[in-house]
Design an enzyme around this catalytic site. Structure first.
Site, PDB file in Angstrom:
ATOM      1  N   SER A   1       0.860  -1.192   0.000  1.00  0.00           N
ATOM      2  CA  SER A   1       0.000   0.000   0.000  1.00  0.00           C
ATOM      3  C   SER A   1       0.891   1.235   0.000  1.00  0.00           C
ATOM      4  CB  SER A   1      -0.863   0.013   1.264  1.00  0.00           C
ATOM      5  OG  SER A   1      -1.417   1.291   1.475  1.00  0.00           O
TER       6      SER A   1
ATOM      7  N   TYR B   1      -2.025  -1.437  10.222  1.00  0.00           N
ATOM      8  CA  TYR B   1      -2.130  -1.745   8.781  1.00  0.00           C
ATOM      9  C   TYR B   1      -0.763  -1.555   8.113  1.00  0.00           C
ATOM     10  CZ  TYR B   1      -3.767  -1.455   3.918  1.00  0.00           C
ATOM     11  OH  TYR B   1      -3.954  -1.661   2.573  1.00  0.00           O
TER      12      TYR B   1
HETATM   13  N1  LIG Z   1      -8.437  -0.006  -2.198  1.00  0.00           N
HETATM   14  C1  LIG Z   1      -7.441   0.700  -1.652  1.00  0.00           C
HETATM   15  O1  LIG Z   1      -7.542   1.913  -1.427  1.00  0.00           O
HETATM   16  C2  LIG Z   1      -6.149   0.010  -1.318  1.00  0.00           C
HETATM   17  C3  LIG Z   1      -5.012   0.818  -1.092  1.00  0.00           C
HETATM   18  C4  LIG Z   1      -3.809   0.210  -0.780  1.00  0.00           C
HETATM   19  C5  LIG Z   1      -3.731  -1.168  -0.702  1.00  0.00           C
HETATM   20  N2  LIG Z   1      -4.844  -1.924  -0.916  1.00  0.00           N
HETATM   21  C6  LIG Z   1      -4.700  -3.379  -0.813  1.00  0.00           C
HETATM   22  O2  LIG Z   1      -5.202  -3.980  -1.998  1.00  0.00           O
HETATM   23  C7  LIG Z   1      -5.644  -5.303  -1.694  1.00  0.00           C
HETATM   24  C8  LIG Z   1      -7.010  -5.513  -2.316  1.00  0.00           C
HETATM   25  O3  LIG Z   1      -7.915  -4.623  -1.702  1.00  0.00           O
HETATM   26  P1  LIG Z   1      -9.205  -4.072  -2.482  1.00  0.00           P
HETATM   27  O4  LIG Z   1      -9.089  -2.607  -2.536  1.00  0.00           O
HETATM   28  O5  LIG Z   1      -9.444  -4.815  -3.717  1.00  0.00           O
HETATM   29  O6  LIG Z   1     -10.315  -4.406  -1.369  1.00  0.00           O
HETATM   30  P2  LIG Z   1     -11.625  -5.302  -1.447  1.00  0.00           P
HETATM   31  O7  LIG Z   1     -12.198  -5.268  -0.070  1.00  0.00           O
HETATM   32  O8  LIG Z   1     -12.479  -4.870  -2.577  1.00  0.00           O
HETATM   33  O9  LIG Z   1     -11.062  -6.774  -1.765  1.00  0.00           O
HETATM   34  C9  LIG Z   1     -10.341  -7.511  -0.816  1.00  0.00           C
HETATM   35  C10 LIG Z   1     -10.738  -8.961  -0.936  1.00  0.00           C
HETATM   36  O10 LIG Z   1      -9.968  -9.721   0.010  1.00  0.00           O
HETATM   37  C11 LIG Z   1     -10.817 -10.710   0.546  1.00  0.00           C
HETATM   38  N3  LIG Z   1     -10.325 -11.204   1.821  1.00  0.00           N
HETATM   39  C12 LIG Z   1     -10.313 -10.592   3.022  1.00  0.00           C
HETATM   40  N4  LIG Z   1      -9.821 -11.408   3.958  1.00  0.00           N
HETATM   41  C13 LIG Z   1      -9.506 -12.573   3.336  1.00  0.00           C
HETATM   42  C14 LIG Z   1      -8.977 -13.810   3.775  1.00  0.00           C
HETATM   43  N5  LIG Z   1      -8.654 -14.034   5.058  1.00  0.00           N
HETATM   44  N6  LIG Z   1      -8.799 -14.778   2.862  1.00  0.00           N
HETATM   45  C15 LIG Z   1      -9.125 -14.586   1.568  1.00  0.00           C
HETATM   46  N7  LIG Z   1      -9.656 -13.458   1.101  1.00  0.00           N
HETATM   47  C16 LIG Z   1      -9.840 -12.447   1.975  1.00  0.00           C
HETATM   48  C17 LIG Z   1     -12.164 -10.020   0.677  1.00  0.00           C
HETATM   49  O11 LIG Z   1     -13.245 -10.954   0.809  1.00  0.00           O
HETATM   50  C18 LIG Z   1     -12.215  -9.206  -0.603  1.00  0.00           C
HETATM   51  O12 LIG Z   1     -12.841  -9.912  -1.645  1.00  0.00           O
HETATM   52  C19 LIG Z   1      -5.599  -5.442  -0.179  1.00  0.00           C
HETATM   53  O13 LIG Z   1      -4.430  -6.168   0.178  1.00  0.00           O
HETATM   54  C20 LIG Z   1      -5.481  -4.018   0.305  1.00  0.00           C
HETATM   55  O14 LIG Z   1      -4.811  -3.923   1.548  1.00  0.00           O
HETATM   56  C21 LIG Z   1      -6.047  -1.363  -1.230  1.00  0.00           C
END
Ligand SMILES: NC(=O)c1ccc[n+]([C@@H]2O[C@H](COP(=O)([O-])OP(=O)(O)OC[C@H]3O[C@@H](n4cnc5c(N)ncnc54)[C@H](O)[C@@H]3O)[C@@H](O)[C@H]2O)c1
Length: 264
Positions: free
Chosen positions: A147, A160
């Site tokens: 992130s 986080y």
């Molecule tokens: N969206 C943002 O602003 C952002 C910014 C920086 C980093 N990220 C990172 O990107 C990645 C994806 O996030 P996103 O934005 O697509 O969010 P999202 O919530 O849309 O998708 C995350 C997915 O991970 C799944 N998940 C959660 N816990 C789990 C587990 N124990 N086992 C398997 N699956 C699990 C959820 O069910 C969900 O489908 C994450 O690692 C997040 O930390 C997101």
């Protein structure tokens, strides 16, 4: 090499965790569109099925498996499914993760264990399971998701950020260990990207659209480009990192964040 081939994944097999939603779902779709067979894993089994169904409805190859990435046996089963269903594993995209916001002074042991289990241990398990099948074949590409928080030690992001700093360090060490086996390891560090990820900001986990729109508006103002990207913008970097075009790209952090250089 033709440009299409440089970014093409014909004949390759990918595992994508977190594939039910957001960046994981967009990545599963783009990797499939580039020619890979995709195994979609997510703790949201129905959501994983939905993503796989969307891919197969377009005539491409995908299967889904409910997977809790914090459980080693689940992650091992996910990788085993790639091999049993499609015969090999070329790409491991460890994307599943959850957000969290809390001052350090308030972090409980339960919070710490939950975040570390999903965001860091799950990525470690994904890397280990993938390496078991990639090392003998002497090729593969692993993308782990950190992130923009790794550059921005701002309030409430202690826990986080610790998980994502851990993912980054793990990935860089792994790139050094796995490189001699022909395996590349890179980090995608997304900036604020509108997805279900925002649910961590809400007490009951349900995103309030009005409040979220205001938050996104203020986040876009600290982004030099003046707008927020979407999950597909992150997925395009995942595709690049897994593609033949990135054959000399390893051990690095790729920030897809509109040039954001100061915290929100
Ligand atoms: N969206 C943002 O602003 C952002 C910014 C920086 C980093 N990220 C990172 O990107 C990645 C994806 O996030 P996103 O934005 O697509 O969010 P999202 O919530 O849309 O998708 C995350 C997915 O991970 C799944 N998940 C959660 N816990 C789990 C587990 N124990 N086992 C398997 N699956 C699990 C959820 O069910 C969900 O489908 C994450 O690692 C997040 O930390 C997101």
């Amino acid at each position: 090499m033709e440009v299409g081939d440089m970014f093409g994944l014909a004949g390759q097999v990918a595992v994508v965790t977190g594939g039910a939603s957001g960046i994981g779902a967009a990545s599963a779709e783009i990797l499939a569109a580039a020619g890979a067979a995709v195994v979609v894993g997510d703790i949201d089994g129905e959501g994983a099925e939905r993503t796989a169904g969307k891919i197969t409805a377009e005539g491409r190859r995908a299967v889904a498996l409910r997977t809790d990435t914090s459980k080693r046996s689940d992650v091992d089963a996910l990788v085993a499914l790639a091999v049993s269903e499609f015969g090999r594993l070329d790409i491991m995209a460890n994307i599943a993760g959850v957000g969290h916001a809390q001052p350090v002074v308030d972090i409980t042991e339960e919070d710490f264990d939950r975040l570390m289990a999903i965001n860091l241990k799950g990525v470690l398990f994904g890397c280990q399971a993938a390496l078991q099948v990639m090392i003998p074949r002497k090729s593969g590409s692993i993308v782990n998701v950190a992130s923009t928080v790794i550059d921005s030690p701002y309030p409430n992001q202690g826990l986080y950020g610790m998980t994502k700093a851990g993912v980054t360090f793990l990935s860089q060490v792994l790139a050094a260990e796995a490189g001699p086996h022909g395996i590349r390891v890179n980090v995608l560090a997304p900036g604020a990207t509108p997805t279900n990820f925002a649910s961590f900001r809400y007490e009951d986990g349900r995103i309030d659209p009005e409040r979220e729109a205001a938050i996104q508006q203020s986040m876009s103002q600290i982004t030099p480009l003046g707008f927020l990207g979407d999950a597909a913008d992150q997925a395009k970097m995942v595709l690049f990192l897994c593609s033949p075009a990135a054959r000399w790209v390893s051990g690095n952090i790729f920030r897809v964040n509109g040039g954001q250089s100061r915290p929100w």
